[in-house]
Design a protein around this motif. Sequence first.
Motif, PDB file in Angstrom:
ATOM      1  N   UNK A 151      45.639  42.276  33.621  1.00 47.81           N
ATOM      2  CA  UNK A 151      44.511  41.773  34.404  1.00 47.81           C
ATOM      3  C   UNK A 151      44.812  42.003  35.879  1.00 47.81           C
ATOM      4  N   UNK A 152      44.017  42.877  36.503  1.00 51.34           N
ATOM      5  CA  UNK A 152      44.110  43.108  37.945  1.00 51.34           C
ATOM      6  C   UNK A 152      42.983  42.297  38.587  1.00 51.34           C
ATOM      7  N   UNK A 153      43.323  41.158  39.172  1.00 52.13           N
ATOM      8  CA  UNK A 153      42.296  40.226  39.639  1.00 52.13           C
ATOM      9  C   UNK A 153      42.191  40.244  41.156  1.00 52.13           C
ATOM     10  N   UNK A 154      40.965  40.161  41.642  1.00 51.93           N
ATOM     11  CA  UNK A 154      40.759  40.064  43.076  1.00 51.93           C
ATOM     12  C   UNK A 154      41.320  38.735  43.562  1.00 51.93           C
ATOM     13  N   UNK A 155      42.369  38.797  44.362  1.00 53.15           N
ATOM     14  CA  UNK A 155      43.009  37.586  44.871  1.00 53.15           C
ATOM     15  C   UNK A 155      42.397  37.151  46.199  1.00 53.15           C
ATOM     16  N   UNK A 156      42.066  38.138  47.048  1.00 55.54           N
ATOM     17  CA  UNK A 156      41.454  37.816  48.338  1.00 55.54           C
ATOM     18  C   UNK A 156      40.858  39.082  48.931  1.00 55.54           C
ATOM     19  N   UNK A 157      39.999  38.896  49.923  1.00 61.30           N
ATOM     20  CA  UNK A 157      39.446  39.992  50.712  1.00 61.30           C
ATOM     21  C   UNK A 157      39.839  39.771  52.159  1.00 61.30           C
TER      22      UNK A 157
END
Length: 248
Positions: free
Chosen positions: A42-48
């Motif tokens: 799982x490659x999850x968006x952690x922050x922008x």
Amino acid sequence: MQGRDIPPPSLPAAFAHRVPVRVLWAWEEPEDLHTLPSSVGVAYLAETDILTDHIAVLPRRQPLSPAPGAPLIAVIRIETRPGFRDTPELRAALAAHLAIYGSRRDIKALQLDFDATQSQHHFYGGLLQALRLSLPQDLPLSITALVSWCGPHSWLHSLPIDEAVPMEFRMGGPRALAFTGARPRDQITEPLCRTSLGLSTDEPWPPSISTLNPATRVYLFAPRPWRQQELAAISTTPLTPLARKLAR
């Protein structure tokens, strides 16, 4: 975290042991992945991170429920806005901020997602050099890549990264897979781009997908939350029939 005088060598072997060959991107959507087999990462968006003359950090806002023990990759999306300027201070500040992920014990790798324009390549390369020196030597560093970055004489070639994931979607309609049947100017020849691939569930996958090396790490993007009935299929179904199962 203490830096080193020289960047470590690339770690493709270590990456292969840490991260499976199937990976889901979990973007800014509520995601319940508790039934996902451990054979899928799982490659999850952690922050922008929004860059102007300073850094504005937007943490993930949507809930994420991965399976216990799931192989996780933290993904940092980088965007620029008017006022952005490449300065040593901004590079150093962003590298120091991202290096915090090096102390995380729940992730197997760190991935940056930045659609850098040609004028921003120098900034991005400098950022990656500084970041690599600040991360643990055994933490793989990945980036997403435009297919146009992955041809001969690629600007990626000397970067201290372990993979560059060619984004084979949002490219203006059906096309041959750049790994195999593309026109010469579209072909992927840069070694950093040849160990992985990014596909989207809402676009047709070319028939040549069946000729991929089984060791190629395939990242799958969906423009909405993943459905429970898809999760088991992703871990067991060959790519060609999987495209039909995931089609909208």
